[in-house]
Design an enzyme around this catalytic site. Sequence first.
Site, PDB file in Angstrom:
ATOM      1  N   HIS A   1      41.431  35.589  45.297  1.00 53.41           N
ATOM      2  CA  HIS A   1      41.373  36.187  44.165  1.00 53.41           C
ATOM      3  C   HIS A   1      42.498  37.120  43.960  1.00 53.41           C
ATOM      4  O   HIS A   1      42.327  38.348  44.213  1.00 53.41           O
ATOM      5  CB  HIS A   1      39.966  36.852  43.793  1.00 53.41           C
ATOM      6  CG  HIS A   1      38.843  35.911  43.293  1.00 53.41           C
ATOM      7  ND1 HIS A   1      38.569  35.771  42.090  1.00 53.41           N
ATOM      8  CD2 HIS A   1      37.942  35.364  44.080  1.00 53.41           C
ATOM      9  CE1 HIS A   1      37.822  34.813  41.866  1.00 53.41           C
ATOM     10  NE2 HIS A   1      37.244  34.576  43.196  1.00 53.41           N
TER      11      HIS A   1
ATOM     12  N   CYS B   1      40.537  30.253  42.891  1.00 49.22           N
ATOM     13  CA  CYS B   1      39.248  30.144  43.268  1.00 49.22           C
ATOM     14  C   CYS B   1      38.299  29.037  42.949  1.00 49.22           C
ATOM     15  O   CYS B   1      38.888  28.023  43.430  1.00 49.22           O
ATOM     16  CB  CYS B   1      38.400  31.293  43.448  1.00 49.22           C
ATOM     17  SG  CYS B   1      37.115  31.544  44.531  1.00 49.22           S
TER      18      CYS B   1
ATOM     19  N   GLU C   1      44.015  38.687  41.695  1.00 48.88           N
ATOM     20  CA  GLU C   1      43.576  39.477  40.226  1.00 48.88           C
ATOM     21  C   GLU C   1      42.743  40.831  41.021  1.00 48.88           C
ATOM     22  O   GLU C   1      42.718  41.779  40.667  1.00 48.88           O
ATOM     23  CB  GLU C   1      43.144  38.851  39.260  1.00 48.88           C
ATOM     24  CG  GLU C   1      41.428  38.659  39.459  1.00 48.88           C
ATOM     25  CD  GLU C   1      41.269  37.452  40.174  1.00 48.88           C
ATOM     26  OE1 GLU C   1      41.976  36.990  40.671  1.00 48.88           O
ATOM     27  OE2 GLU C   1      39.835  37.234  40.446  1.00 48.88           O
TER      28      GLU C   1
END
Length: 247
Positions: free
Chosen positions: A224, A119, A226
């Site tokens: 993102h 990001c 994660e």
Amino acid sequence: MTTNRNTSRPLIGLTTYRKTITQTSSVSYLALMPSYIEAVTAAGGLPVMIPLGLDEESLAALLDRLDGLVLTGGGDISGARYRSAHAEYIFDVDEDRDRVELTLAREAIERDKPLLAICRGHQVLNVALGGTLYEDVFKRMPGAMKHDYFGDFPRSHLAHMVTIEPDSKLAMALGRGEAKVNSLHHQGIRDLAPGLKAAAYAPDGLIESVEADGHPFAVGVQWHPENLIADEPAMLALFRGLVDAAG
Ligand code: MN
């Protein structure tokens, strides 16, 4: 069976951000969302947080010891870093974080150190190598769609598709030609830096992933991963790609 697991796991440094909280007075902390740490751990890496405020010599010394690096998400990069004339769209700037992360990104590219840039990190990588940003995608990019799914949306909200370049490291890691991703950004890459190539695009044409030419593993993603691993285990492959390259 006993193993030397702890010494054999690649050491992965993750950048942090400064958060100021008003208690009885204003107190500053260095922080990171645990999802990054959990993703690196799940991929077999040994995570360690990199503080802000370190001088260039310390950053270089840290990078000597690290096997790989994650540039994490966060606020906007100062427009002065890419000669922007649109300060009105830029907010949440931390000049020290810009310095630390731009230094780490340049050094990681120079030294062929494996790097996953997420990001803001994806934007840092582009600016570090001489690229520019849309200060606000929606306001500055012709034909832009909504990318800023903040507020009431969960961080795992699947906002849009990306089409993936077939011969990219991203395609290799994910094993597919497209993916649904979250979208928690209001800025994006405008001019791609020399030495980077685009590896994925949003439906409006925005570059959603980059990789450095001729580098073992330097991958940027605008989304993102994660926050997607629980719903979309394939996203862990990006962290595996980093850890494997670092091993
Ligand atoms: Mn997006």
